[in-house]
Design a protein around this motif. Structure first.
Motif, mmCIF file in Angstrom:
data_model
loop_
_atom_site.group_PDB
_atom_site.id
_atom_site.type_symbol
_atom_site.label_atom_id
_atom_site.label_comp_id
_atom_site.label_asym_id
_atom_site.label_seq_id
_atom_site.Cartn_x
_atom_site.Cartn_y
_atom_site.Cartn_z
ATOM 1 N N ALA A 20 0.271 2.661 2.702
ATOM 2 C CA ALA A 20 -0.080 1.818 3.849
ATOM 3 C C ALA A 20 -1.356 1.035 3.573
ATOM 4 O O ALA A 20 -1.444 -0.162 3.894
ATOM 5 C CB ALA A 20 -0.229 2.676 5.103
ATOM 6 N N VAL A 21 -2.359 1.688 2.994
ATOM 7 C CA VAL A 21 -3.609 1.002 2.669
ATOM 8 C C VAL A 21 -3.362 -0.112 1.650
ATOM 9 O O VAL A 21 -3.876 -1.228 1.776
ATOM 10 C CB VAL A 21 -4.654 1.995 2.141
ATOM 11 C CG1 VAL A 21 -5.913 1.266 1.666
ATOM 12 C CG2 VAL A 21 -5.024 3.022 3.215
ATOM 13 N N ALA A 22 -2.538 0.176 0.630
ATOM 14 C CA ALA A 22 -2.242 -0.820 -0.399
ATOM 15 C C ALA A 22 -1.500 -2.018 0.192
ATOM 16 O O ALA A 22 -1.793 -3.175 -0.141
ATOM 17 C CB ALA A 22 -1.422 -0.181 -1.524
ATOM 18 N N LEU A 23 -0.520 -1.748 1.053
ATOM 19 C CA LEU A 23 0.216 -2.846 1.681
ATOM 20 C C LEU A 23 -0.693 -3.700 2.561
ATOM 21 O O LEU A 23 -0.566 -4.934 2.587
ATOM 22 C CB LEU A 23 1.380 -2.302 2.501
ATOM 23 C CG LEU A 23 2.611 -1.856 1.720
ATOM 24 C CD1 LEU A 23 3.608 -1.155 2.643
ATOM 25 C CD2 LEU A 23 3.278 -3.057 1.044
ATOM 26 N N MET A 24 -1.620 -3.062 3.277
ATOM 27 C CA MET A 24 -2.535 -3.837 4.114
ATOM 28 C C MET A 24 -3.463 -4.695 3.260
ATOM 29 O O MET A 24 -3.785 -5.832 3.635
ATOM 30 C CB MET A 24 -3.346 -2.905 5.018
ATOM 31 C CG MET A 24 -4.211 -3.652 6.024
ATOM 32 S SD MET A 24 -3.252 -4.673 7.167
ATOM 33 C CE MET A 24 -2.774 -3.442 8.372
ATOM 34 N N CYS A 25 -3.898 -4.161 2.112
ATOM 35 C CA CYS A 25 -4.719 -4.964 1.195
ATOM 36 C C CYS A 25 -3.949 -6.197 0.737
ATOM 37 O O CYS A 25 -4.495 -7.313 0.724
ATOM 38 C CB CYS A 25 -5.132 -4.122 -0.014
ATOM 39 S SG CYS A 25 -6.371 -2.858 0.307
ATOM 40 N N TRP A 26 -2.703 -6.000 0.355
ATOM 41 C CA TRP A 26 -1.883 -7.115 -0.123
ATOM 42 C C TRP A 26 -1.654 -8.132 0.993
ATOM 43 O O TRP A 26 -1.799 -9.346 0.791
ATOM 44 C CB TRP A 26 -0.560 -6.571 -0.657
ATOM 45 C CG TRP A 26 0.317 -7.602 -1.308
ATOM 46 C CD1 TRP A 26 0.002 -8.904 -1.605
ATOM 47 C CD2 TRP A 26 1.661 -7.412 -1.761
ATOM 48 N NE1 TRP A 26 1.068 -9.541 -2.198
ATOM 49 C CE2 TRP A 26 2.095 -8.653 -2.307
ATOM 50 C CE3 TRP A 26 2.532 -6.320 -1.750
ATOM 51 C CZ2 TRP A 26 3.379 -8.806 -2.838
ATOM 52 C CZ3 TRP A 26 3.815 -6.477 -2.282
ATOM 53 C CH2 TRP A 26 4.226 -7.710 -2.820
ATOM 54 N N PHE A 27 -1.297 -7.645 2.169
ATOM 55 C CA PHE A 27 -1.036 -8.525 3.303
ATOM 56 C C PHE A 27 -2.292 -9.332 3.653
ATOM 57 O O PHE A 27 -2.234 -10.551 3.855
ATOM 58 C CB PHE A 27 -0.581 -7.696 4.505
ATOM 59 C CG PHE A 27 -0.184 -8.517 5.695
ATOM 60 C CD1 PHE A 27 1.087 -9.068 5.789
ATOM 61 C CD2 PHE A 27 -1.081 -8.734 6.734
ATOM 62 C CE1 PHE A 27 1.458 -9.826 6.885
ATOM 63 C CE2 PHE A 27 -0.724 -9.490 7.838
ATOM 64 C CZ PHE A 27 0.552 -10.038 7.923
ATOM 65 N N ALA A 28 -3.446 -8.660 3.715
ATOM 66 C CA ALA A 28 -4.693 -9.336 4.056
ATOM 67 C C ALA A 28 -5.080 -10.350 2.983
ATOM 68 O O ALA A 28 -5.568 -11.448 3.299
ATOM 69 C CB ALA A 28 -5.809 -8.307 4.233
ATOM 70 N N PHE A 29 -4.852 -10.012 1.716
ATOM 71 C CA PHE A 29 -5.189 -10.936 0.633
ATOM 72 C C PHE A 29 -4.334 -12.197 0.708
ATOM 73 O O PHE A 29 -4.847 -13.318 0.590
ATOM 74 C CB PHE A 29 -4.991 -10.243 -0.714
ATOM 75 C CG PHE A 29 -5.141 -11.156 -1.899
ATOM 76 C CD1 PHE A 29 -6.383 -11.713 -2.203
ATOM 77 C CD2 PHE A 29 -4.070 -11.466 -2.707
ATOM 78 C CE1 PHE A 29 -6.538 -12.559 -3.287
ATOM 79 C CE2 PHE A 29 -4.211 -12.316 -3.796
ATOM 80 C CZ PHE A 29 -5.446 -12.863 -4.083
ATOM 81 N N GLY A 30 -3.025 -12.035 0.911
ATOM 82 C CA GLY A 30 -2.153 -13.203 1.025
ATOM 83 C C GLY A 30 -2.561 -14.097 2.184
ATOM 84 O O GLY A 30 -2.626 -15.331 2.055
ATOM 85 N N LEU A 31 -2.846 -13.488 3.330
ATOM 86 C CA LEU A 31 -3.260 -14.262 4.500
ATOM 87 C C LEU A 31 -4.624 -14.910 4.283
ATOM 88 O O LEU A 31 -4.871 -16.035 4.743
ATOM 89 C CB LEU A 31 -3.287 -13.353 5.726
ATOM 90 C CG LEU A 31 -3.491 -14.034 7.087
ATOM 91 C CD1 LEU A 31 -2.432 -15.096 7.331
ATOM 92 C CD2 LEU A 31 -3.463 -12.989 8.196
ATOM 93 N N SER A 32 -5.512 -14.229 3.569
ATOM 94 C CA SER A 32 -6.848 -14.792 3.330
ATOM 95 C C SER A 32 -6.773 -16.057 2.477
ATOM 96 O O SER A 32 -7.568 -16.990 2.678
ATOM 97 C CB SER A 32 -7.749 -13.750 2.651
ATOM 98 O OG SER A 32 -7.358 -13.506 1.310
#
Length: 262
Positions: free
Chosen positions: A150-162
């Motif tokens: 879950a933490v890894a997916l949130m990092c990826w999601f936040a990076f793409g959106l950033s």
């Protein structure tokens, strides 16, 4: 490209990202007051404040969820998401001179910021959840691999959106001003403070369209032994992350050609 040249390129980019992390630490925190420790103190204070609001609920709620670790993990992960995306607006202005150096790219700058936020969040979660467990306010993680996922997916999601926020806010300052209020407005729908099983079918059918809801459901699966969720759709979340990353890279490629370095 040969394997040797690819490894050499990875080493160069790794060194670039490492240098950017050190620069980000110094420019954001410096050596005044508690210095670099503020990287951990800021999210820790916020997460503790939210946990204290739930401290009068000492019994598990629906799904075997204990309130204090539920609040700590949910808000802690949302803080990371919010920080990565909200700070993306300023990444160009804060690092514009570095773009004179060919190995330095805008994605490197965003990766460095995301790495800082991810490390601080993970340390804060370990400290606070460990402390709650020591005080018998929380149980050990039921499924650590799901929690880490879950933490890894949130990092990826936040990076793409950033990346998208960086490209869009540079083109339109209005978008940059809207990022912060939109992030706060997204909190109630993010999944940080609820479980899908708490809602009737009609509401649940709407909430499953929000990708972060699936990430927070996975986080709860990793935390609580008795918690189960049959609505987690990992391919859907990965599809979102991949699409955001692709759109972000295309946006930054277009942006890089338009940035004036003089």
């Amino acid at each position: 490209m040969t394997a040797a040249s690819f490894r050499a390129a990875l080493r160069v980019q790794g060194n670039v990202i490492g240098a950017l992390i050190l620069r980000e630490l110094h420019t954001r925190f410096g050596r005044a007051n508690i210095g670099y420790l503020w990287l951990f103190a800021e999210p820790m204070l916020l997460a503790v404040a939210v946990a204290l609001l739930h401290s009068n609920h000492d019994l598990p709620i629906a799904g075997g969820i204990r309130p204090i670790p539920f609040a700590i993990a949910g808000y802690g992960l949302f803080i990371m998401f919010r920080s990565v995306v909200s700070r993306a607006e300023t990444v160009i202005e804060a690092n514009r001179p570095l773009l004179h150096h060919r190995p330095v790219t805008i994605p490197d700058m965003l990766i460095a910021r995301m790495a800082l936020e991810a490390v601080s969040t993970i340390v804060v979660l370990i400290v606070l959840l460990g402390g709650a467990w020591a005080l018998d306010l929380a149980d050990p993680l039921a499924r650590p691999e799901a929690f880490a996922g879950a933490v890894a997916l949130m990092c990826w999601f936040a990076f793409g959106l950033s990346m998208i926020v960086t490209a869009a806010s540079h083109q339109s300052p209005v978008i940059g001003r809207l990022v912060h209020p939109l992030l706060y407005l997204s909190m109630p729908l993010s999944g940080a403070f609820f479980a899908l099983s708490w809602f009737p079918q009609g509401v649940r059918d709407l909430l499953v369209w929000v990708p972060t809801v699936h990430i927070f459901e996975l986080l709860k699966v990793g935390q609580f032994e008795a918690f189960e969720s049959r609505w987690i759709d990992l391919p859907y979340v990965i599809g979102w992350c991949g699409a955001l990353t692709l759109l972000g890279l295309l946006g930054l490629q277009h942006l890089r050609a338009r940035i004036e370095l003089s």
